[in-house]
Design a protein around this motif. Structure first.
Motif, PDB file in Angstrom:
ATOM      1  N   ILE A   1       0.848  -1.201   0.000  1.00  0.00           N
ATOM      2  CA  ILE A   1       0.000   0.000   0.000  1.00  0.00           C
ATOM      3  C   ILE A   1       0.881   1.249   0.000  1.00  0.00           C
ATOM      4  CG2 ILE A   1      -1.715   1.290   1.305  1.00  0.00           C
ATOM      5  CD1 ILE A   1      -2.635  -1.406   2.463  1.00  0.00           C
ATOM      6  N   GLY A   2       1.912   1.233   0.836  1.00  0.00           N
ATOM      7  CA  GLY A   2       2.817   2.383   0.922  1.00  0.00           C
ATOM      8  C   GLY A   2       3.505   2.646  -0.390  1.00  0.00           C
ATOM      9  N   LEU A   3       3.988   1.562  -1.019  1.00  0.00           N
ATOM     10  CA  LEU A   3       4.696   1.721  -2.292  1.00  0.00           C
ATOM     11  C   LEU A   3       3.756   2.298  -3.346  1.00  0.00           C
ATOM     12  CD1 LEU A   3       7.572   1.082  -2.973  1.00  0.00           C
ATOM     13  CD2 LEU A   3       6.836  -1.022  -4.038  1.00  0.00           C
ATOM     14  N   TYR A   4       2.464   1.833  -3.323  1.00  0.00           N
ATOM     15  CA  TYR A   4       1.506   2.373  -4.301  1.00  0.00           C
ATOM     16  C   TYR A   4       1.303   3.862  -4.072  1.00  0.00           C
ATOM     17  CZ  TYR A   4      -2.733   3.434  -6.740  1.00  0.00           C
ATOM     18  OH  TYR A   4      -3.633   4.038  -7.556  1.00  0.00           O
ATOM     19  N   ALA A   5       1.183   4.249  -2.810  1.00  0.00           N
ATOM     20  CA  ALA A   5       0.954   5.670  -2.502  1.00  0.00           C
ATOM     21  C   ALA A   5       2.126   6.510  -2.988  1.00  0.00           C
ATOM     22  CB  ALA A   5       0.755   5.860  -1.004  1.00  0.00           C
ATOM     23  N   ILE A   6       3.352   5.961  -2.911  1.00  0.00           N
ATOM     24  CA  ILE A   6       4.517   6.740  -3.359  1.00  0.00           C
ATOM     25  C   ILE A   6       4.535   6.824  -4.874  1.00  0.00           C
ATOM     26  CG2 ILE A   6       7.028   6.752  -3.459  1.00  0.00           C
ATOM     27  CD1 ILE A   6       7.038   5.489  -0.713  1.00  0.00           C
ATOM     28  N   ILE A   7       4.252   5.702  -5.542  1.00  0.00           N
ATOM     29  CA  ILE A   7       4.393   5.683  -7.007  1.00  0.00           C
ATOM     30  C   ILE A   7       3.273   6.473  -7.669  1.00  0.00           C
ATOM     31  CG2 ILE A   7       4.370   4.156  -9.000  1.00  0.00           C
ATOM     32  CD1 ILE A   7       5.835   2.129  -7.236  1.00  0.00           C
ATOM     33  N   ALA A   8       2.055   6.434  -7.087  1.00  0.00           N
ATOM     34  CA  ALA A   8       0.934   7.142  -7.709  1.00  0.00           C
ATOM     35  C   ALA A   8       1.135   8.652  -7.678  1.00  0.00           C
ATOM     36  CB  ALA A   8      -0.353   6.776  -6.991  1.00  0.00           C
ATOM     37  N   LYS A   9       1.870   9.161  -6.708  1.00  0.00           N
ATOM     38  CA  LYS A   9       2.243  10.564  -6.466  1.00  0.00           C
ATOM     39  C   LYS A   9       1.261  11.620  -6.975  1.00  0.00           C
ATOM     40  CE  LYS A   9       5.685  11.218 -10.172  1.00  0.00           C
ATOM     41  NZ  LYS A   9       6.974  11.666 -10.533  1.00  0.00           N
ATOM     42  N   ARG A  10       0.119  11.700  -6.257  1.00  0.00           N
ATOM     43  CA  ARG A  10      -0.835  12.743  -6.595  1.00  0.00           C
ATOM     44  C   ARG A  10      -0.564  13.976  -5.743  1.00  0.00           C
ATOM     45  NH1 ARG A  10      -4.459   8.649  -7.042  1.00  0.00           N
ATOM     46  NH2 ARG A  10      -4.468   7.807  -9.148  1.00  0.00           N
ATOM     47  N   ASN A  11      -0.010  13.738  -4.575  1.00  0.00           N
ATOM     48  CA  ASN A  11       0.044  14.792  -3.582  1.00  0.00           C
ATOM     49  C   ASN A  11       1.233  14.502  -2.660  1.00  0.00           C
ATOM     50  OD1 ASN A  11      -0.461  16.110  -1.094  1.00  0.00           O
ATOM     51  ND2 ASN A  11      -2.580  16.357  -1.692  1.00  0.00           N
ATOM     52  N   SER A  12       2.007  15.533  -2.345  1.00  0.00           N
ATOM     53  CA  SER A  12       3.213  15.302  -1.543  1.00  0.00           C
ATOM     54  C   SER A  12       2.899  14.706  -0.181  1.00  0.00           C
ATOM     55  CB  SER A  12       3.961  16.609  -1.332  1.00  0.00           C
ATOM     56  OG  SER A  12       4.231  17.185  -2.557  1.00  0.00           O
ATOM     57  N   ILE A  13       1.765  15.156   0.420  1.00  0.00           N
ATOM     58  CA  ILE A  13       1.406  14.629   1.735  1.00  0.00           C
ATOM     59  C   ILE A  13       1.113  13.133   1.624  1.00  0.00           C
ATOM     60  CG2 ILE A  13      -0.171  14.845   3.662  1.00  0.00           C
ATOM     61  CD1 ILE A  13       1.304  17.337   3.440  1.00  0.00           C
ATOM     62  N   MET A  14       0.463  12.744   0.499  1.00  0.00           N
ATOM     63  CA  MET A  14       0.172  11.319   0.319  1.00  0.00           C
ATOM     64  C   MET A  14       1.470  10.517   0.222  1.00  0.00           C
ATOM     65  SD  MET A  14      -2.864  10.680   0.636  1.00  0.00           S
ATOM     66  CE  MET A  14      -3.036   9.007   0.056  1.00  0.00           C
TER      67      MET A  14
ATOM     68  N   LEU B   1       4.257  11.243   1.716  1.00  0.00           N
ATOM     69  CA  LEU B   1       4.759  11.117   3.098  1.00  0.00           C
ATOM     70  C   LEU B   1       3.998  10.027   3.844  1.00  0.00           C
ATOM     71  CD1 LEU B   1       5.484  14.620   4.620  1.00  0.00           C
ATOM     72  CD2 LEU B   1       7.069  12.838   4.018  1.00  0.00           C
ATOM     73  N   ILE B   2       2.671   9.952   3.616  1.00  0.00           N
ATOM     74  CA  ILE B   2       1.883   8.918   4.295  1.00  0.00           C
ATOM     75  C   ILE B   2       2.325   7.537   3.807  1.00  0.00           C
ATOM     76  CG2 ILE B   2      -0.432   7.981   4.587  1.00  0.00           C
ATOM     77  CD1 ILE B   2      -1.452  10.863   4.467  1.00  0.00           C
ATOM     78  N   GLY B   3       2.601   7.425   2.503  1.00  0.00           N
ATOM     79  CA  GLY B   3       3.080   6.152   1.960  1.00  0.00           C
ATOM     80  C   GLY B   3       4.392   5.741   2.606  1.00  0.00           C
ATOM     81  N   ILE B   4       5.281   6.734   2.801  1.00  0.00           N
ATOM     82  CA  ILE B   4       6.561   6.438   3.458  1.00  0.00           C
ATOM     83  C   ILE B   4       6.324   5.929   4.870  1.00  0.00           C
ATOM     84  CG2 ILE B   4       8.655   7.534   4.335  1.00  0.00           C
ATOM     85  CD1 ILE B   4       8.426   9.409   1.849  1.00  0.00           C
ATOM     86  N   GLU B   5       5.367   6.576   5.571  1.00  0.00           N
ATOM     87  CA  GLU B   5       5.039   6.117   6.920  1.00  0.00           C
ATOM     88  C   GLU B   5       4.528   4.678   6.907  1.00  0.00           C
ATOM     89  OE1 GLU B   5       5.071   7.548  10.234  1.00  0.00           O
ATOM     90  OE2 GLU B   5       6.643   8.460   9.043  1.00  0.00           O
ATOM     91  N   PHE B   6       3.709   4.349   5.894  1.00  0.00           N
ATOM     92  CA  PHE B   6       3.208   2.977   5.780  1.00  0.00           C
ATOM     93  C   PHE B   6       4.368   1.991   5.685  1.00  0.00           C
ATOM     94  CE2 PHE B   6      -1.147   4.249   4.738  1.00  0.00           C
ATOM     95  CZ  PHE B   6      -1.830   3.181   5.281  1.00  0.00           C
ATOM     96  N   ILE B   7       5.347   2.313   4.829  1.00  0.00           N
ATOM     97  CA  ILE B   7       6.475   1.382   4.649  1.00  0.00           C
ATOM     98  C   ILE B   7       7.254   1.256   5.949  1.00  0.00           C
ATOM     99  CG2 ILE B   7       8.626   0.997   3.424  1.00  0.00           C
ATOM    100  CD1 ILE B   7       7.456   2.116   1.011  1.00  0.00           C
ATOM    101  N   ILE B   8       7.485   2.399   6.618  1.00  0.00           N
ATOM    102  CA  ILE B   8       8.244   2.337   7.865  1.00  0.00           C
ATOM    103  C   ILE B   8       7.506   1.492   8.890  1.00  0.00           C
ATOM    104  CG2 ILE B   8       9.067   3.726   9.804  1.00  0.00           C
ATOM    105  CD1 ILE B   8       9.726   5.903   7.799  1.00  0.00           C
ATOM    106  N   ASN B   9       6.152   1.646   8.943  1.00  0.00           N
ATOM    107  CA  ASN B   9       5.403   0.853   9.919  1.00  0.00           C
ATOM    108  C   ASN B   9       5.410  -0.617   9.568  1.00  0.00           C
ATOM    109  OD1 ASN B   9       4.611   2.659  11.935  1.00  0.00           O
ATOM    110  ND2 ASN B   9       3.288   3.665  10.462  1.00  0.00           N
ATOM    111  N   ALA B  10       5.407  -0.925   8.263  1.00  0.00           N
ATOM    112  CA  ALA B  10       5.526  -2.333   7.860  1.00  0.00           C
ATOM    113  C   ALA B  10       6.829  -2.906   8.379  1.00  0.00           C
ATOM    114  CB  ALA B  10       5.465  -2.440   6.348  1.00  0.00           C
ATOM    115  N   ALA B  11       7.911  -2.126   8.215  1.00  0.00           N
ATOM    116  CA  ALA B  11       9.223  -2.600   8.670  1.00  0.00           C
ATOM    117  C   ALA B  11       9.243  -2.753  10.180  1.00  0.00           C
ATOM    118  CB  ALA B  11      10.302  -1.626   8.226  1.00  0.00           C
TER     119      ALA B  11
END
Lengths: 499, 101
Positions: free
Chosen positions: B17-30, B32-42
């Motif tokens: 989900i995080g990777l999708y949010a980063i690649i889709a890149k509609r909005n900078s805040i999104m 950042l949220i994607g990055i948070e998703f990946i960090i929480n997965a880790a």
């Protein structure tokens, strides 16, 4: 619980015994805190106080570092390693920090901002602590903390003043790309921790865990980990941020970003390579193939794209990507036991890069532009700058009689030795691509003397340029002289590094 | 009974989900949220694996540090995005393209 109580006094003893290894970083941390205090209180009375404190703490750190020469020691449960590699890496980092601090002071001396300028120096020192830790560790936790420390400080340095739209954009791209890369790296690290149960990547338990783990998962985990290191080193395919950030950031910050973090990252990668490549198992082969393949692609991509740049900072960004590829070739020599070659090339690269950015900044302050075409016909008006700049260009290409030539010669000859000894085809390809890209780089570095000396400027509206003697120019000229001297007498420096 | 596999599956989903949010890149805040998703997965992975490492607890310690560092990185990221918004009046990365080849 009882066992734990039994261990406590041992642990405390171990930690207290390790503290002397941390002296250099203590000096920098103390400098960081006092620089913040100076910015808040004393800058009103004497505006250079925070700059002065910064320079003092970097010099102190360097002097303390000199007492650690010939030491080989582990501390904090193998989290910190003090050895020859970390000694030279930290010496180069200290030199880099010192030059960056002077560049920052000179660049922002004549500009007025609402924000305090002194904060930039404390951020530089914080980045310095991170960089030192980066080069001293084989522990993933420490490496991750160091990468994040350096990254966060770099984002702030790029975006702190945001004088224009470009700087804000560069900072945003850098922060987003960097955080994404380190998040992916963290996920890879969590997988590797799952396979091995140990976070020290040089330990036997770690390597056994990687041997036993399934191949597909190991490949994914290792590639994820290389994402984070690749972002700091800006090798292909994680180089996309570099040209935009280098162009947008203030020139002294670009000089810092393109040189100092690379020293630390290359040291971490070479520690990783020498720990992982030596076994005959799948993950070693993958690491080796990844490093050599990426090295080839990075050299080609960096040098070929640099050919069509018209902005000098963008061109230097691609040139530094090309040099990263070359440094990765030196890593292969490092993991085969020839460490001094890597140190020599890193030192030469540091000197050349800082010299070229010194000239770029001097010219940018005089001309107000970083376009190559704005240098047209200036060779006769500013002979010192352009002669030295051309010499640095020659050194970056790797032509004699400069230090760049000696560095490249050492790397090529060591790779050729390994090829004759081992006979793997990939070494031959490394040699061919390395030589070819050095020839390609000749075409874009020679654009500087081409525009400056051989083309005449039609418009004579640049009469008011009077080449005043600034500290930046002096540093640039000194670095150029050093580059030529090391090129003619390499044995002195090489003796110090090999000793 | 929740086993290790369940944890790994959830964290893999979070990562995707995080990777999708980063690649889709509609909005900078999104992003950042994607990055948070990946960090929480880790972090989830680290804590799940840390259960088997009872001597050093490296996983738990790493998770704590990762949380702190993620918070610091996001704070800096948000400040920089705010700065971009002041200059451009948008935070869509596709509209912010002054720097390009």
């Amino acid at each position: 619980m009882n066992e734990f109580v039994f261990q406590v006094s041992d642990s405390i003893d171990h930690i207290i015994r390790s503290i002397p290894l941390f002296k250099v970083e203590f000096a920098l941390s103390f400098g960081f805190l006092s620089s913040i205090v100076c910015t808040l209180i004393f800058d009103k009375y004497w505006k250079h106080s925070s700059f002065f404190v910064t320079i003092l703490s970097i010099i102190c750190a360097f002097l303390i570092l000199m007492t650690q020469h010939d030491q080989s020691n582990f501390g904090f449960y193998n989290m910190l390693i003090v050895d020859k590699t970390s000694f030279f890496a930290r010496a180069f980092i200290s030199i880099g920090l010192l030059i960056s601090a002077i560049f920052l002071q000179q660049h922002f001396a004549n500009k007025e901002f609402k924000k305090r300028k002194g904060d930039l120096y404390s951020i530089l020192l914080a980045a310095g602590i991170g960089l030192n830790l980066f080069s001293m560790t084989t522990h993933w936790l420490m490496a991750f903390i160091a990468i994040e420390m350096v990254s966060i400080c770099s984002y702030i340095m790029v975006g702190y003043f945001s004088e224009n739209k470009k700087q804000a954009e560069a900072a945003m791209k850098y922060a987003l790309f960097g955080s994404a890369c380190s998040a992916v790296m963290l996920y890879g690290l969590s997988l590797i921790y799952g396979f091995t149960g140990d976070l020290n990547f040089a330990s036997p338990k770690h390597i056994q865990g990687l041997i036993a783990a399934p191949e597909v998962m190991v490949s994914i985990a290792i590639l994820f980990v290389f994402t984070g290191i690749g972002f700091k080193l800006s090798f292909v395919p994680f180089h996309l941020w570099a040209p935009d950030v280098y162009e947008g950031a203030p020139t002294p910050v670009t000089a810092f970003l393109s040189t100092v973090p690379k020293i630390a990252a290359i040291v971490l990668l070479s520690r990783l390579a020498s720990a992982w490549i030596s076994t005959p198992f799948y993950f070693s082969e993958l690491t080796f193939m990844f490093i050599s393949f990426v090295s080839i692609v990075t050299m080609l991509a960096g040098n070929l794209i640099a050919l069509r740049q018209t902005d000098i900072k963008r061109m230097m960004a691609y040139s530094s990507i090309g040099h990263t590829g070359f440094l990765m070739m030196a890593i292969i020599a490092y993991s085969n036991g020839q460490q001094n070659i890597l140190f020599f090339y890193v030192l030469v690269y540091t000197l050349m890069n800082f010299a070229s950015f010194a000239f770029i900044d001097v010219l940018e302050q005089k001309l107000g532009s970083t376009q190559l075409s704005s240098y047209t016909g200036l060779g006769k008006k500013m002979p010192i700058i352009f002669t030295c700049f051309s010499i640095i260009g020659i050194s970056l290409i790797g032509l004699p009689p400069t230090a760049g030539f000696i560095g490249k010669l050492f790397v090529f000859s060591s790779i050729f030795e390994i090829y004759q000894y081992g006979g793997d085809q990939i070494f031959l390809w490394l040699l061919i691509v390395g030589a070819l890209t050095s020839v390609i780089s000749l075409f874009y570095y020679f654009k500087i003397p081409l525009f400056a000396f051989l083309r005449n400027n039609k418009e004579e509206n640049i009469e008011n340029i009077n080449p005043a003697l600034s500290p930046m120019l002096v540093i640039g000229v000194i670095l150029t002289i050093l580059v030529v001297l090391i090129g003619i007498f390499p044995s002195g420096v090489f003796g110090v590094i090999s000793n | 009974m929740i086993s290790l596999t369940h944890f790994l599956f959830v964290s893999a989903c979070l990562f995707c989900i995080g990777l999708y949010a980063i690649i889709a890149k509609r909005n900078s805040i999104m992003i950042l949220i994607g990055i948070e998703f990946i960090i929480n997965a880790a972090i989830l992975n680290l804590v799940a694996f840390g259960r088997y490492d009872k001597i050093n607890y490296s996983g738990q310690i790493f998770a704590l540090f990762a949380i702190v560092l993620a918070a610091a990185a996001v704070a800096v990221g948000l400040a920089i995005i705010l700065n971009v918004y002041r200059k451009y009046k948008t935070i869509n990365p596709e509209n912010i393209t002054d720097l390009r080849d």
